[in-house]
Motif scaffolding. Structure first.
Motif, mmCIF file in Angstrom:
data_model
loop_
_atom_site.group_PDB
_atom_site.id
_atom_site.type_symbol
_atom_site.label_atom_id
_atom_site.label_comp_id
_atom_site.label_asym_id
_atom_site.label_seq_id
_atom_site.Cartn_x
_atom_site.Cartn_y
_atom_site.Cartn_z
ATOM 1 N N SER A 38 20.535 87.894 76.399
ATOM 2 C CA SER A 38 21.045 88.611 75.226
ATOM 3 C C SER A 38 21.782 87.653 74.284
ATOM 4 O O SER A 38 21.609 87.704 73.064
ATOM 5 C CB SER A 38 21.982 89.738 75.656
ATOM 6 O OG SER A 38 21.289 90.729 76.370
ATOM 7 N N ALA A 39 22.602 86.776 74.866
ATOM 8 C CA ALA A 39 23.356 85.822 74.051
ATOM 9 C C ALA A 39 22.423 84.820 73.372
ATOM 10 O O ALA A 39 22.623 84.453 72.202
ATOM 11 C CB ALA A 39 24.384 85.092 74.914
ATOM 12 N N LEU A 40 21.388 84.388 74.084
ATOM 13 C CA LEU A 40 20.435 83.443 73.501
ATOM 14 C C LEU A 40 19.680 84.075 72.336
ATOM 15 O O LEU A 40 19.436 83.423 71.304
ATOM 16 C CB LEU A 40 19.461 82.947 74.570
ATOM 17 C CG LEU A 40 20.052 81.960 75.578
ATOM 18 C CD1 LEU A 40 19.102 81.740 76.743
ATOM 19 C CD2 LEU A 40 20.367 80.627 74.892
ATOM 20 N N GLN A 41 19.320 85.332 72.477
ATOM 21 C CA GLN A 41 18.653 86.024 71.370
ATOM 22 C C GLN A 41 19.567 86.089 70.159
ATOM 23 O O GLN A 41 19.143 85.869 69.015
ATOM 24 C CB GLN A 41 18.234 87.432 71.808
ATOM 25 C CG GLN A 41 17.078 87.486 72.789
ATOM 26 C CD GLN A 41 15.743 87.075 72.161
ATOM 27 O OE1 GLN A 41 15.602 87.020 70.949
ATOM 28 N NE2 GLN A 41 14.778 86.773 73.015
ATOM 29 N N LEU A 42 20.828 86.384 70.401
ATOM 30 C CA LEU A 42 21.804 86.508 69.320
ATOM 31 C C LEU A 42 21.944 85.193 68.552
ATOM 32 O O LEU A 42 22.172 85.194 67.329
ATOM 33 C CB LEU A 42 23.149 86.922 69.916
ATOM 34 C CG LEU A 42 24.259 87.381 68.972
ATOM 35 C CD1 LEU A 42 23.828 88.601 68.183
ATOM 36 C CD2 LEU A 42 25.513 87.687 69.766
ATOM 37 N N LEU A 43 21.771 84.077 69.248
ATOM 38 C CA LEU A 43 21.940 82.766 68.633
ATOM 39 C C LEU A 43 20.620 82.102 68.268
ATOM 40 O O LEU A 43 20.573 80.912 67.992
ATOM 41 C CB LEU A 43 22.765 81.874 69.555
ATOM 42 C CG LEU A 43 24.253 82.233 69.486
ATOM 43 C CD1 LEU A 43 24.934 82.097 70.813
ATOM 44 C CD2 LEU A 43 24.937 81.382 68.429
ATOM 45 N N GLY A 44 19.540 82.886 68.264
ATOM 46 C CA GLY A 44 18.251 82.367 67.829
ATOM 47 C C GLY A 44 17.603 81.397 68.792
ATOM 48 O O GLY A 44 16.765 80.578 68.396
#
Length: 205
Positions: free
Chosen positions: A110-116
């Motif tokens: 989820s965090a990786l998606q948020l940061l592209g």
């Protein structure tokens, strides 16, 4: 949860950084801490974290048992496990906070998606650019969902697009209940925060 500084002061040898500084930071806050180099921004972050006792005044935490608040740091050049995947690196944040492996990986994705960085989860860290590594470090911190997130110049090496992604991620962390404090010289980062604290002005108040 609230973090309180009351009458805090710090001096090194014959140089006083600040004195009589009082402020309260609470869950949901995204605060920019600004001031020129040498004004004590990093020192104040260390006091907020509990790593450094103030020379004067007190640091208190309310809303949590003593010593049980989790603190996570984002540095300008955060280290990582270069031979492990990006997902492994980011999962370390929630794993260190007590999450199961599955919980940690879910939070990391989820965090990786948020940061592209979602498409790079399986890539080894050493293959990433410097800016991508920095965003991965931010993702690791965000995924940990710590009570207090302290970021020391986290966007200094990033371009405008990636800086915006980091600001969005820090905002999301605050909205999820963390207290987030960002030491920065960047006006664009400051404008993305909920409030701005000018350290020299605070120290003079």
């Amino acid at each position: 949860m609230k973090f309180h500084l009351e009458g805090v002061g710090v001096a090194f040898a014959d140089r006083r950084l600040f004195s009589g500084l009082s402020l309260t930071l609470e869950s949901g806050d995204l605060t920019a801490l600004m001031g020129p180099s040498g004004s004590g921004k990093s020192t104040l972050l260390a006091i907020l974290s509990g790593l450094m006792p103030p020379g004067e005044g007190t640091r208190r935490v309310t809303g949590a048992p003593p010593g049980e608040q989790a603190v996570s740091w984002i540095f300008q050049n955060s280290p990582g496990l270069t031979r492990r995947t990006v997902l492994d690196n980011v999962s370390l944040g929630p794993l260190s906070a007590g999450a199961t492996r599955q919980q940690a990986e879910d939070a990391a994705r989820s965090a990786l998606q948020l940061l592209g960085l979602g498409d790079l989860a399986g890539t080894r860290l050493f293959r990433l650019s410097g800016g991508e590594r920095q965003r991965a470090a931010v993702a690791r911190c965000i995924a940990s969902r710590a009570d207090l997130i302290l970021a020391d110049e986290p966007t200094a090496s990033l371009d405008a697009r990636n800086r915006a992604l980091v600001c969005q991620a820090l905002d999301a962390a605050a909205r999820n209940g963390s207290v987030v404090v960002v030491a920065t010289h960047d006006q664009a980062v400051a404008q993305a925060c909920h409030r701005v604290l000018d350290l020299p002005a605070l120290a003079a108040a």
